[in-house]
Design an enzyme around this catalytic site. Structure first.
Site, short mmCIF file in Angstrom:
data_model
loop_
_atom_site.label_atom_id
_atom_site.label_comp_id
_atom_site.label_asym_id
_atom_site.label_seq_id
_atom_site.Cartn_x
_atom_site.Cartn_y
_atom_site.Cartn_z
N LYS A 1 -15.87 -7.98 4.00
CA LYS A 1 -14.79 -8.47 4.87
C LYS A 1 -15.08 -8.15 6.33
CE LYS A 1 -11.23 -7.61 1.37
NZ LYS A 1 -10.08 -6.76 1.04
N SER B 1 -2.71 -7.74 2.95
CA SER B 1 -2.98 -7.61 4.39
C SER B 1 -3.26 -8.97 4.99
CB SER B 1 -4.18 -6.68 4.62
OG SER B 1 -3.88 -5.39 4.16
N ARG C 1 -2.43 -6.17 -8.37
CA ARG C 1 -1.32 -7.11 -8.28
C ARG C 1 -1.48 -8.13 -9.41
NH1 ARG C 1 -2.80 -8.09 -2.21
NH2 ARG C 1 -4.67 -8.10 -3.42
N HIS D 1 0.84 -1.21 0.00
CA HIS D 1 0.00 0.00 0.00
C HIS D 1 0.88 1.26 0.00
CE1 HIS D 1 -3.04 -2.67 2.32
NE2 HIS D 1 -3.56 -2.47 1.12
O1 PNS Z 1 -8.97 -2.74 0.38
P1 PNS Z 1 -10.24 -3.30 -0.21
O2 PNS Z 1 -10.99 -4.11 0.82
O3 PNS Z 1 -9.99 -4.06 -1.47
O4 PNS Z 1 -11.17 -2.02 -0.58
C1 PNS Z 1 -12.42 -2.18 -1.23
C2 PNS Z 1 -13.23 -0.89 -1.10
C3 PNS Z 1 -13.39 -0.58 0.38
C4 PNS Z 1 -12.49 0.23 -1.78
C5 PNS Z 1 -14.64 -1.07 -1.75
O5 PNS Z 1 -15.27 -2.14 -1.12
C6 PNS Z 1 -15.51 0.18 -1.64
O6 PNS Z 1 -15.30 1.16 -2.35
N1 PNS Z 1 -16.51 0.16 -0.73
C7 PNS Z 1 -17.37 1.30 -0.46
C8 PNS Z 1 -18.79 1.06 -0.96
C9 PNS Z 1 -18.91 1.44 -2.41
O7 PNS Z 1 -18.60 2.55 -2.82
N2 PNS Z 1 -19.35 0.49 -3.24
C10 PNS Z 1 -19.47 0.70 -4.67
C11 PNS Z 1 -18.24 0.22 -5.41
S1 PNS Z 1 -18.05 -1.52 -5.25
#
Ligand code: PNS
Length: 162
Positions: free
Chosen positions: A41, A128, A90, A17
């Site tokens: 998650k 992570s 990745r 990150h």
């Molecule tokens: O680090 P991660 O868990 O891969 O991040 C994923 C994240 C948190 C960026 C994604 O789940 C997100 O944007 N969640 C917020 C809800 C949202 O905007 N949903 C619409 C797009 S999927």
């Protein structure tokens, strides 16, 4: 002013990150690293802990802010007058989910772009969840997370295992 947002779970932040953050920060005037709950998650670290770990890891970087939010990422960007979502990629396995999120976000908010940055080779297999697994089982996480958060990550994971 170009404001970009790097959203994610950061449970915990890894050197993968940090690599994306440092590279993305060079492309904009302000980069906001935004911690949020990914509903798919179940996080190990609380939002407050994840923000704390990021603050420690990113201390002294002038154009980087750490924040947290709930709700939709695109709505958060609008509140912050930000124009770009940064995401790291990745392996090919990341692609499907990231593609879906980027398309969805584009439909929700056509003015917001998602920019993907490829991981540096060193961090290809770092995540992570790998860090959590190693820390919980006495594995060595040197070089995988910033030095200043290492002990806290190990302490938390081992305490959860007890
Ligand atoms: O680090 P991660 O868990 O891969 O991040 C994923 C994240 C948190 C960026 C994604 O789940 C997100 O944007 N969640 C917020 C809800 C949202 O905007 N949903 C619409 C797009 S999927």
């Amino acid at each position: 002013m170009r404001i970009y947002v790097y959203p994610g779970s950061f449970d915990p932040v890894t050197n993968g990150h940090i690599d994306i953050i440092d590279r993305a920060a060079k492309q904009c005037d302000k980069l906001i690293v935004a911690v949020l709950v990914n509903s798919k998650k179940k996080p190990v670290f609380t939002i407050e802990e994840r923000v704390e770990l990021l603050k420690c890891a990113l201390a002294g970087r002038p154009n980087i802010e750490i924040d947290s939010f709930t709700g939709l990422t695109v709505d958060y960007l609008k509140r912050k007058n930000a124009s770009v979502i940064i995401r790291g990629l990745r392996a090919v396995s990341d692609f499907e989910n990231e593609f879906q999120m980027a398309i969805l976000n584009k439909q929700l908010s056509p003015d917001i772009e998602t920019i993907f940055m490829m991981t540096s080779l060193n961090y290809l297999y770092l995540s992570s969840s790998v860090v959590r697994e190693l820390a919980a089982n006495n594995g060595n996480i040197d070089g995988l997370v910033p030095d200043c958060i290492k002990d806290r990550v190990i302490e938390k994971l081992r305490s959860l295992k007890k």
